[in-house]
Motif scaffolding. Structure first.
Motif, mmCIF file in Angstrom:
data_model
loop_
_atom_site.group_PDB
_atom_site.id
_atom_site.type_symbol
_atom_site.label_atom_id
_atom_site.label_comp_id
_atom_site.label_asym_id
_atom_site.label_seq_id
_atom_site.Cartn_x
_atom_site.Cartn_y
_atom_site.Cartn_z
ATOM 1 N N PRO A 28 115.010 17.728 -19.386
ATOM 2 C CA PRO A 28 115.553 18.634 -20.286
ATOM 3 C C PRO A 28 115.685 18.054 -21.830
ATOM 4 O O PRO A 28 116.447 17.203 -21.884
ATOM 5 N N GLY A 29 115.356 18.582 -22.956
ATOM 6 C CA GLY A 29 115.579 18.094 -24.213
ATOM 7 C C GLY A 29 114.930 16.923 -24.548
ATOM 8 O O GLY A 29 115.037 16.213 -25.647
ATOM 9 N N ALA A 30 114.078 16.344 -23.807
ATOM 10 C CA ALA A 30 113.396 14.879 -24.053
ATOM 11 C C ALA A 30 112.424 15.007 -25.135
ATOM 12 O O ALA A 30 112.574 14.109 -25.981
ATOM 13 N N VAL A 31 111.805 16.149 -25.321
ATOM 14 C CA VAL A 31 110.936 16.166 -26.718
ATOM 15 C C VAL A 31 111.614 15.953 -27.842
ATOM 16 O O VAL A 31 111.296 15.078 -28.817
ATOM 17 N N VAL A 32 112.880 16.670 -28.030
ATOM 18 C CA VAL A 32 113.693 16.740 -29.256
ATOM 19 C C VAL A 32 114.447 15.468 -29.358
ATOM 20 O O VAL A 32 114.824 14.893 -30.225
ATOM 21 N N VAL A 36 112.005 10.795 -33.727
ATOM 22 C CA VAL A 36 112.412 9.587 -34.513
ATOM 23 C C VAL A 36 112.792 10.229 -35.746
ATOM 24 O O VAL A 36 111.875 10.673 -36.488
ATOM 25 N N LEU A 37 114.154 10.099 -36.308
ATOM 26 C CA LEU A 37 114.667 10.418 -37.422
ATOM 27 C C LEU A 37 114.748 9.478 -38.663
ATOM 28 O O LEU A 37 115.052 9.663 -39.472
ATOM 29 N N MET A 43 119.851 2.412 -31.589
ATOM 30 C CA MET A 43 119.024 2.539 -30.530
ATOM 31 C C MET A 43 119.524 3.391 -29.346
ATOM 32 O O MET A 43 120.900 3.531 -29.064
ATOM 33 N N CYS A 44 119.047 4.320 -28.750
ATOM 34 C CA CYS A 44 119.532 5.234 -27.758
ATOM 35 C C CYS A 44 119.404 4.172 -26.374
ATOM 36 O O CYS A 44 118.976 3.388 -26.274
ATOM 37 N N THR A 45 119.855 5.017 -25.360
ATOM 38 C CA THR A 45 119.966 4.455 -23.956
ATOM 39 C C THR A 45 118.411 4.064 -23.433
ATOM 40 O O THR A 45 118.287 3.325 -22.445
ATOM 41 N N GLU A 46 117.558 5.045 -23.785
ATOM 42 C CA GLU A 46 116.137 4.852 -23.657
ATOM 43 C C GLU A 46 115.225 3.877 -24.044
ATOM 44 O O GLU A 46 114.170 3.546 -23.963
ATOM 45 N N GLY A 47 116.027 3.272 -25.358
ATOM 46 C CA GLY A 47 115.450 2.071 -26.179
ATOM 47 C C GLY A 47 114.535 2.596 -27.044
ATOM 48 O O GLY A 47 114.020 1.775 -27.944
ATOM 49 N N HIS A 48 114.839 3.978 -27.601
ATOM 50 C CA HIS A 48 114.299 4.298 -28.787
ATOM 51 C C HIS A 48 115.036 3.879 -29.934
ATOM 52 O O HIS A 48 116.216 4.075 -29.910
ATOM 53 N N ARG A 98 123.698 13.722 -41.367
ATOM 54 C CA ARG A 98 122.613 13.742 -42.092
ATOM 55 C C ARG A 98 121.132 13.570 -41.053
ATOM 56 O O ARG A 98 120.144 14.223 -41.224
ATOM 57 N N ALA A 99 121.358 13.073 -39.898
ATOM 58 C CA ALA A 99 120.306 12.785 -38.964
ATOM 59 C C ALA A 99 120.020 14.481 -38.300
ATOM 60 O O ALA A 99 118.926 14.705 -38.216
ATOM 61 N N LEU A 100 120.994 15.277 -38.384
ATOM 62 C CA LEU A 100 120.867 16.628 -37.750
ATOM 63 C C LEU A 100 120.021 17.459 -38.862
ATOM 64 O O LEU A 100 119.140 18.067 -38.614
ATOM 65 N N GLY A 101 120.382 17.255 -40.125
ATOM 66 C CA GLY A 101 119.734 17.915 -41.112
ATOM 67 C C GLY A 101 118.213 17.454 -41.174
ATOM 68 O O GLY A 101 117.418 18.574 -41.478
ATOM 69 N N ARG A 102 117.853 15.998 -40.904
ATOM 70 C CA ARG A 102 116.543 15.892 -40.915
ATOM 71 C C ARG A 102 115.821 16.378 -39.896
ATOM 72 O O ARG A 102 114.513 16.899 -39.790
ATOM 73 N N LEU A 103 116.598 16.441 -38.639
ATOM 74 C CA LEU A 103 115.884 17.095 -37.415
ATOM 75 C C LEU A 103 115.618 18.654 -37.516
ATOM 76 O O LEU A 103 114.795 19.247 -37.081
#
Length: 177
Positions: A28-32, A36-37, A43-48, A98-103
């Motif tokens: 769930p939610g993986a695509v969004v 990358v913003l 870094m997130c817990t998945e390494g992105h 700002r990241a939310l605005g980009r998303l």
């Protein structure tokens, strides 16, 4: 299992359509969340690095503020601190907003929707960081202010439950999961 886009012509937006992104239940939610913003971001817990999850998950916000404050904090404490002008919390919230605005800019550009409704338990980020969210949205929508409207809903269990009911009814009527 890949995600899918479903186009609807229900007249929900000024251009007469909206796009629904269906993500498999296993992710769930993986695509969004993996969008990358900012390539040099946290870094997130998945390494992105610099993905939506790294900026916008409550855990990421708590960890970022906690590092700066040198103590564990809750999401609510970070939002209260930012609203009160506490510099560490304010910095974390501004960066996340700002990241939310980009998303939102990316989503509205891809889907061609005009209005985005933000709701849920993390919506306080959009309220406290509204100016930063708006400036990032404008900058990432070809510098055109007001090219996408952001509606911030109340963090209200009734509204959350109502939204859940709508999705359940929609799923029942359309025979989809």
């Amino acid at each position: 299992m890949p995600s899918s886009l479903t186009r609807s012509t229900s007249g929900c937006s000024p251009i007469g359509s909206h796009v629904r992104v269906d993500v498999p239940v296993a992710e769930p939610g993986a695509v969004v969340a993996a969008a990358v913003l900012s390539p040099g971001g946290p870094m997130c817990t998945e390494g992105h690095r610099g993905c939506a999850s790294a900026y916008l998950s409550s855990d990421s916000i708590e960890i970022s503020a906690g590092l700066g404050l040198r103590r564990a904090v809750t999401y609510e404490e970070v939002m209260r601190g930012a609203a009160a002008g506490e510099q560490v919390c304010l910095g974390v919230v501004r960066e996340a907003a700002r990241a939310l605005g980009r998303l939102i800019a990316h989503i509205t550009t891809i889907s061609m929707v005009k209005t985005v409704i933000l709701a849920g338990e993390g919506v306080e980020l959009a309220r406290v960081g509204k100016d930063d969210l708006d400036s990032a949205l404008t900058a990432n929508r070809r510098g055109v202010p007001g090219s996408a409207d952001v509606v911030i809903e109340a963090d209200d269990f009734r509204e959350w439950a109502r939204g859940g009911a709508v999705v359940a009814i929609q799923s029942f009527v359309t025979f989809s999961d």
